[in-house]
Write a protein that holds these residues in place. Sequence first.
Motif, PDB file in Angstrom:
ATOM      1  N   TRP A  15      -4.540  -6.400  -4.929  1.00 22.93           N
ATOM      2  CA  TRP A  15      -4.790  -5.293  -3.997  1.00 22.93           C
ATOM      3  C   TRP A  15      -6.160  -4.668  -4.247  1.00 22.93           C
ATOM      4  O   TRP A  15      -6.918  -4.399  -3.313  1.00 22.93           O
ATOM      5  CB  TRP A  15      -3.696  -4.238  -4.153  1.00 22.93           C
ATOM      6  CG  TRP A  15      -3.690  -3.195  -3.073  1.00 22.93           C
ATOM      7  CD1 TRP A  15      -3.045  -3.245  -1.872  1.00 22.93           C
ATOM      8  CD2 TRP A  15      -4.347  -1.924  -3.108  1.00 22.93           C
ATOM      9  NE1 TRP A  15      -3.257  -2.098  -1.151  1.00 22.93           N
ATOM     10  CE2 TRP A  15      -4.057  -1.264  -1.894  1.00 22.93           C
ATOM     11  CE3 TRP A  15      -5.150  -1.276  -4.044  1.00 22.93           C
ATOM     12  CZ2 TRP A  15      -4.543   0.016  -1.590  1.00 22.93           C
ATOM     13  CZ3 TRP A  15      -5.639  -0.010  -3.751  1.00 22.93           C
ATOM     14  CH2 TRP A  15      -5.337   0.626  -2.545  1.00 22.93           C
ATOM     15  N   THR A  70      -1.257  -5.627  -8.367  1.00 19.27           N
ATOM     16  CA  THR A  70      -2.257  -4.563  -8.481  1.00 19.27           C
ATOM     17  C   THR A  70      -3.658  -5.139  -8.431  1.00 19.27           C
ATOM     18  O   THR A  70      -4.529  -4.656  -7.691  1.00 19.27           O
ATOM     19  CB  THR A  70      -2.062  -3.781  -9.791  1.00 19.27           C
ATOM     20  OG1 THR A  70      -0.760  -3.202  -9.804  1.00 19.27           O
ATOM     21  CG2 THR A  70      -3.102  -2.689  -9.938  1.00 19.27           C
ATOM     22  N   ILE A 108       2.195   1.737  -3.453  1.00 18.92           N
ATOM     23  CA  ILE A 108       1.159   2.249  -4.352  1.00 18.92           C
ATOM     24  C   ILE A 108       0.962   3.747  -4.151  1.00 18.92           C
ATOM     25  O   ILE A 108       0.935   4.523  -5.116  1.00 18.92           O
ATOM     26  CB  ILE A 108      -0.163   1.481  -4.129  1.00 18.92           C
ATOM     27  CG1 ILE A 108      -0.057   0.072  -4.702  1.00 18.92           C
ATOM     28  CG2 ILE A 108      -1.347   2.225  -4.747  1.00 18.92           C
ATOM     29  CD1 ILE A 108      -1.217  -0.834  -4.350  1.00 18.92           C
ATOM     30  N   ALA A 125      -4.042   2.586  -7.456  1.00 16.62           N
ATOM     31  CA  ALA A 125      -3.379   1.327  -7.778  1.00 16.62           C
ATOM     32  C   ALA A 125      -3.032   1.238  -9.264  1.00 16.62           C
ATOM     33  O   ALA A 125      -1.928   0.804  -9.639  1.00 16.62           O
ATOM     34  CB  ALA A 125      -4.253   0.152  -7.365  1.00 16.62           C
ATOM     35  N   THR A 136       0.833  -1.204   0.000  1.00 22.43           N
ATOM     36  CA  THR A 136       0.000   0.000   0.000  1.00 22.43           C
ATOM     37  C   THR A 136       0.865   1.249   0.000  1.00 22.43           C
ATOM     38  O   THR A 136       0.598   2.212  -0.728  1.00 22.43           O
ATOM     39  CB  THR A 136      -0.935  -0.007   1.217  1.00 22.43           C
ATOM     40  OG1 THR A 136      -1.754  -1.181   1.172  1.00 22.43           O
ATOM     41  CG2 THR A 136      -1.830   1.218   1.237  1.00 22.43           C
TER      42      THR A 136
END
Length: 256
Positions: A228, A225, A160, A211, A157
């Motif tokens: 997530w 990606t 990102i 993302a 995270t």
Amino acid sequence: MTKETDHARQPTDELIALLDAADTLPGVRELRAMSYELLHAEPGTSAVDVGCGTGRAVAELAERGANAIGVDPDEQMIAVARGRWPEADFRIADAYALPLADASVDDYRADKVFHELAEPARALAEARRVLAPGGRIVLIGQDWDTYVIDSSDPALTRTIVHARADQMRGPRAARRYRNLLLDAGFHEVGVEVHTGVFTGPAMLPLLVGLAEGACSSGAVPREQTDVWIAQQRARAAADRLFLALPMFVAAATAPR
């Protein structure tokens, strides 16, 4: 959710949809209203909203009796604004060259604009030019490094968030508002932070955009990606999504 120049922009239709969605989020209307109060917008005052997008702030300033002008470099955005608010004054221009005379407006407002600018000092010099002595300026925006997102993979995270921030011209412009305004010669500079907390699916498009931006930069592989994004969708469906988004609001006065 940006509205200015200097950056590879999203398709305008998509950007308009994002701006419209953002306008309905909890606290957003209140944040706009606070900006008008900080401007001291009232009947008879004049204002320019730089990076006006589809024009909602211009219309709301007009409702307060201010003579408001909306400026945006995107022709399609201005066309939409004119269609929605046909009585308002909208002009195609960017933050570096406003179509206004020297010392001609009382208020200058820029919401979610300065992180798109390569030369914020130049934009503030232009703000100084068009503001009357004692005029007010308000800048609003997020710091792109300070998205707080709950996830099962904090390291990913973090990657990102920072990778998406690195695609902006000035991802940390909001934390610089105070010093930028002081450097530009403004007085009575103040900064507030208002943090929105979001737990529902309305913010999924923003999270997906973060993302996908990180993926497009090559910072995060496609497979990671997708995982997530799927996890954030699942969190939203289970009422477990959590996003905290600080918004920085700076206000100052032009020299008299």
